[in-house]
Write an enzyme that holds these catalytic residues in place. Structure first.
Site, PDB file in Angstrom:
ATOM      1  N   HIS A 281      39.210  44.416  49.376  1.00 54.41           N
ATOM      2  CA  HIS A 281      38.499  43.596  47.865  1.00 54.41           C
ATOM      3  C   HIS A 281      39.194  42.409  47.458  1.00 54.41           C
ATOM      4  O   HIS A 281      38.943  41.564  47.166  1.00 54.41           O
ATOM      5  CB  HIS A 281      38.351  45.016  47.327  1.00 54.41           C
ATOM      6  CG  HIS A 281      36.828  44.509  46.394  1.00 54.41           C
ATOM      7  ND1 HIS A 281      35.438  44.127  46.866  1.00 54.41           N
ATOM      8  CD2 HIS A 281      36.784  44.213  44.788  1.00 54.41           C
ATOM      9  CE1 HIS A 281      34.339  44.068  45.717  1.00 54.41           C
ATOM     10  NE2 HIS A 281      34.932  44.079  45.231  1.00 54.41           N
ATOM     11  N   HIS A 307      26.813  37.890  42.936  1.00 48.51           N
ATOM     12  CA  HIS A 307      26.997  39.125  42.157  1.00 48.51           C
ATOM     13  C   HIS A 307      25.723  38.661  40.910  1.00 48.51           C
ATOM     14  O   HIS A 307      25.096  37.527  41.435  1.00 48.51           O
ATOM     15  CB  HIS A 307      28.443  38.103  40.819  1.00 48.51           C
ATOM     16  CG  HIS A 307      29.470  38.511  41.335  1.00 48.51           C
ATOM     17  ND1 HIS A 307      30.836  37.782  41.442  1.00 48.51           N
ATOM     18  CD2 HIS A 307      29.065  39.547  42.020  1.00 48.51           C
ATOM     19  CE1 HIS A 307      31.250  38.826  41.964  1.00 48.51           C
ATOM     20  NE2 HIS A 307      31.174  39.773  42.808  1.00 48.51           N
ATOM     21  N   TYR A 316      36.458  37.598  38.893  1.00 46.01           N
ATOM     22  CA  TYR A 316      36.546  37.864  40.654  1.00 46.01           C
ATOM     23  C   TYR A 316      37.531  36.684  40.580  1.00 46.01           C
ATOM     24  O   TYR A 316      38.844  36.416  41.768  1.00 46.01           O
ATOM     25  CB  TYR A 316      35.692  37.681  41.427  1.00 46.01           C
ATOM     26  CG  TYR A 316      35.370  38.931  41.913  1.00 46.01           C
ATOM     27  CD1 TYR A 316      35.657  39.443  42.819  1.00 46.01           C
ATOM     28  CD2 TYR A 316      34.269  39.886  40.747  1.00 46.01           C
ATOM     29  CE1 TYR A 316      35.249  40.806  43.515  1.00 46.01           C
ATOM     30  CE2 TYR A 316      34.457  41.078  41.101  1.00 46.01           C
ATOM     31  CZ  TYR A 316      34.010  41.160  42.576  1.00 46.01           C
ATOM     32  OH  TYR A 316      33.820  43.018  43.266  1.00 46.01           O
TER      33      TYR A 316
END
Length: 335
Positions: A281, A307, A316
């Site tokens: 991730h 998203h 992020y």
């Protein structure tokens, strides 16, 4: 019975919301924990089950959803979901705090209860959502771990092998960083999802939502090299049969698992001298951060990451102070 409503809700998530098995498992665990709290605190009225004959096999519940919920009760619980109010939910949250559960986990469990009671409202099982009025615990703001551009270069140069496995690993890392896709999306890719001529990848994200993600020349070249040698990963005993559709194969010719990809990343992080600095991730965070630093629009990054909310995209991305100073010097009239 609460148990039956839980199973119906999990089936709804899986069938109508297209939730991933991982999401369904987490929701089931959270609801089971809430159910255990209710039973422990006197919300369940025990009624013995009178069953003189063993139910036939055809009548038993089966499948992945039913297995997520606790089975085998020797009594029929009498939890009335309509009796659960905001004070009950707050007591559950307080109990989690007392047990030292992390705030992020408590926030997730509260979100699960909100979704569960929202479903029950829609099904006319309850008249109000008692979890809606409970405040979400304030979460600490932490910058997500990510790599610098130089560190990414070191990582991508680590797979030096020229065999099929080395080509596969290089393609995985290049595609990860070139597209910013999720780990689950990467392992779910099939060969037809690639359009290397146009430099595009069709990705199926959360809720089965599809999006098209562009990739750069380095990733395209790595994928071409891997596809030329991909057949070598298919055991001789399986060759000649229907070719597997999975893009990234393991040594048995099957689809790579999430755990295998995480191990591959860790291997090359150590080999490049970075150590266990990030997870798969983290490459997604690095991708978003580097795009933003290079001047990409936040809305465009949101679309690329898949998203649904811009606030998620903002979490992020991480912009360093040097970049902020450069933007300020360039844009502010009195700089």
């Amino acid at each position: 019975r609460m148990l039956e409503q839980m199973e119906a809700f999990l089936s709804y998530l899986q069938a109508e919301r297209a939730a991933s098995p991982h999401t369904v498992k987490n929701y089931a665990s959270d609801l089971q924990q809430f159910r255990s709290f209710l039973r422990k605190n006197g919300f369940a009225r025990a009624k013995p089950v009178v069953s003189p004959v063993e139910p036939c096999a055809e009548s038993r519940r089966s499948g992945p959803v039913a297995s997520e919920v606790e089975r085998g009760d020797a009594w029929q619980e009498g939890i009335d979901l309509a009796e659960i109010d905001v004070l009950t939910v707050r007591a559950f949250i307080a109990d989690l705090h007392a047990k030292g559960i992390a705030r992020s986990s408590i926030a997730r469990k509260l979100a699960t209860l909100r979704s569960f009671f929202r479903y029950l409202c829609r099904e006319a099982v309850v008249q109000a959502n008692p979890a809606k009025l409970v405040s979400t615990p304030k979460l600490p703001t932490r910058l997500p771990p990510h790599l610098s551009v130089d560190e990414v270069d070191r990582l991508l140069a680590a797979p030096a092998g020229h065999d099929a496995r080395g080509a596969r690993d290089r393609a995985i890392l290049e595609l990860f960083y070139a597209s910013g896709i999720r780990l689950s999306e990467l392992i779910g890719l099939d060969v037809p999802h690639l359009d290397l001529r146009e430099g595009l990848v069709k990705v199926k994200g959360k809720g089965n939502r599809e999006r098209i993600v562009p990739i750069g020349s380095k990733a395209i070249a790595a994928l071409r090299r891997y596809l030329d040698r991909r057949g070598e990963l298919i055991p001789a005993s399986k060759r000649g049969r229907l070719a597997p559709q999975a893009l990234f194969l393991n040594r048995l010719g099957g689809r790579l698992s999430t755990r295998s990809v995480a191990r591959i990343l860790l291997t090359y992080l150590k080999r490049s001298g970075l150590g266990p600095k990030i997870t798969p991730h983290g490459l997604r965070h690095s991708y978003a951060t580097h795009l933003l630093e290079a001047g990409a629009d936040l809305r465009a990054i949101q679309e690329l990451l898949g998203h649904s909310r811009l606030s998620t995209t903002q979490r992020y991305t991480h912009v360093n102070l040097d970049h902020l100073m450069a933007v300020y010097d360039k844009a502010h009239p009195r700089a």
